[in-house]
Design a protein around this motif. Structure first.
Motif, PDB file in Angstrom:
ATOM      1  N   SER A 130      -1.677 -10.022   7.690  1.00  0.00           N
ATOM      2  CA  SER A 130      -2.845 -10.918   7.644  1.00  0.00           C
ATOM      3  C   SER A 130      -2.467 -12.343   8.019  1.00  0.00           C
ATOM      4  O   SER A 130      -3.289 -13.097   8.542  1.00  0.00           O
ATOM      5  N   ARG A 142       0.798  -1.220   0.000  1.00  0.00           N
ATOM      6  CA  ARG A 142       0.000   0.000   0.000  1.00  0.00           C
ATOM      7  C   ARG A 142       0.835   1.276   0.000  1.00  0.00           C
ATOM      8  O   ARG A 142       0.425   2.300  -0.543  1.00  0.00           O
ATOM      9  N   GLU A 181       0.948  -5.895   4.058  1.00  0.00           N
ATOM     10  CA  GLU A 181      -0.444  -6.274   4.305  1.00  0.00           C
ATOM     11  C   GLU A 181      -0.594  -7.791   4.366  1.00  0.00           C
ATOM     12  O   GLU A 181      -1.317  -8.326   5.220  1.00  0.00           O
TER      13      GLU A 181
END
Length: 468
Positions: A370, A216, A366
């Protein structure tokens, strides 16, 4: 004429021509079937190669317009010859087509121009433009027919005002404005190219970030950089309708507050991804299975449910990238010829050829979050690079994600000058499980852009940078 071959490859894109050449090198009698006059598929003719030619030309123009005076270079009355801008791209395509034709002759690969369709699992019909019908037979087949631009439900691409990347790279004149639907790689690259030339660009993206599949931070940093080109970003927006109005196009969309808005531009570029292209292959006659997305189903050796028929590149699952297709093609050719081959999709880097460039390989932050996996971050800015200061390429950073216990490199993400070239260095490190400490201990030439990676590796090991 003998129409019996060891291997017939359908499609001459990166997956097709690489598999054909590799199989011929290993002693197989190979035929290559291509629908279009020019070899190379989407990548060579309407994708990767022409896009990079236009991107480079647009960056030269932009640099001359905005940066040359800083270097003491005065250009006077700067003008863009758009016809020559497009003509140079066509020259590049022609040179690559010629190179591929040479490779076919050099490797004694028989080329058939026409549309291939299966008669059965060992027979292929090839229809030529002259109306001739040839029947070819082979022990093994490799399907490498690539992909075509996708659209959104209810929006028809008319190739006039509602266009794809194919038409966008061959427009008759520089458009004053363009709405681009999709903030992924294709949309962002073409947005940067046209914006450098002076086109007013608006990007409409359904997600809350451009480049939503990459780390991101990369998307956020690139958006900030591209905003200097006056590109307007509309994130969290959902397109509802696109209408060709003759000399313009209108796009209706729901904004982040679910309010219906409409904007107009000279063109609307659909850049919402690509879909497998298998039209007319008659896969059912060969007994080949596909999934709901139209992709050919293969096993881990890239075999279809017919053991003598393989599929590579964009027609199967996985990233739709030219270098992924090349690796698929090489792997399949070697497997058919009895060699082990090697294939690892986790080592396929992704690249965006804007300026600054963006490149990534391995896990994103990310993904690691996760998965609940611990990691250290080493991040070094181009602003602190002597080489970047010398060339005024100050935007961006190199970010390294490292396992805190063993020092294994989990992911590398770069935005900055020559990121597309630097990422190969990181891919090598991950492939051979070289630790971040060992990557830092290599001797890097000074001054180079590669030193941003050296410093990032150092920071990821918990040591302070010696340059920042």
């Amino acid at each position: 004429m003998d129409h019996q071959y060891d291997i017939i490859v359908i499609g001459s894109g990166p997956g097709g021509y690489v598999s054909a050449i590799r199989a011929a090198q290993l002693g197989k009698k190979v035929a290559l079937v291509e629908k279009y006059a020019g070899l190379g598929g989407t990548c060579t003719n309407v994708g990767c190669i022409p896009a990079k030619a236009l991107l480079d030309s647009s960056e030269h123009f932009h640099q001359a317009k905005t940066e040359f005076t800083v270097h003491g270079i005065e250009t006077g009355d700067l003008k863009l010859n758009f016809n020559q801008f497009i003509a140079r791209k066509k020259e590049v395509i022609a040179q690559n087509n010629a190179g591929l034709n040479f490779l076919m002759r050099k490797n004694k690969i028989t080329l058939y121009q026409g549309h291939g369709s299966f008669k059965d699992s060992h027979t292929l019909n090839v229809g030529t433009e002259k109306g001739d019908q040839l029947t070819l037979k082979a022990t093994d087949f490799i399907i490498a027919t690539g992909s075509k631009p996708a659209s959104l439900a209810g929006i028809a691409i008319d190739k006039k005002r509602i266009i794809t990347s194919t038409e966008a790279m061959d427009l008759p004149a520089l458009p004053k404005s363009m709405i681009i639907i999709g903030g992924g790689v294709i949309g962002i690259e073409l947005a940067s190219m046209f914006a450098r030339l002076g086109t007013q660009i608006t990007i409409i993206e359904y997600a809350d970030s451009i480049l939503p599949t990459m780390d991101r931070e990369l998307g956020k940093t690139l958006q900030k950089s591209l905003s200097k080109l006056n590109i307007v970003f509309k994130l969290n927006h959902r397109v509802q309708q696109v209408v060709n109005q003759g000399d313009s196009v209108s796009v209706s969309f729901l904004d982040e507050k679910q309010q219906l808005r409409t904007e107009t531009a000279a063109y609307c570029l659909m850049a919402v991804g690509r879909k497998p292209y298998t039209a007319g292959l008659n896969l059912e006659k060969a007994g080949i299975n596909t999934d709901q997305a139209g992709r050919i189903i293969v096993n881990d050796q890239l075999q279809t449910n017919q053991p003598n028929i393989y599929a590579v590149g964009d027609v199967i699952a996985g990233p739709m990238l030219a270098h992924k297709a090349e690796e698929d093609g090489k792997y399949v050719a070697e497997r058919i010829c009895g060699e082990a081959g090697h294939l690892d999709y986790s080592l396929i880097p992704g690249v965006v050829y804007t300026w600054p460039e963006v490149a990534s390989v391995g896990k994103t932050e990310e993904q690691l979050k996760s998965e609940g996996k611990q990691y250290n971050v080493g991040k070094f800015p181009f602003l602190a690079s002597g080489r970047a200061r010398a060339s005024r390429d100050l935007d961006g950073f190199a970010k390294v994600l490292v396992d805190p216990t063993y020092g294994e490199i989990l992911g590398v993400h770069i935005i900055g000058a020559r990121a597309a070239d630097l990422i190969a260095h990181a891919t090598l490190g991950i492939r051979h499980e070289i630790t971040a400490a060992a990557m830092n201990e290599m001797v890097y030439p000074h001054p180079t852009f590669s030193e941003v990676l050296k410093e990032a590796y150092l920071l990821a090991t918990g040591q302070p940078s010696i340059n920042y």
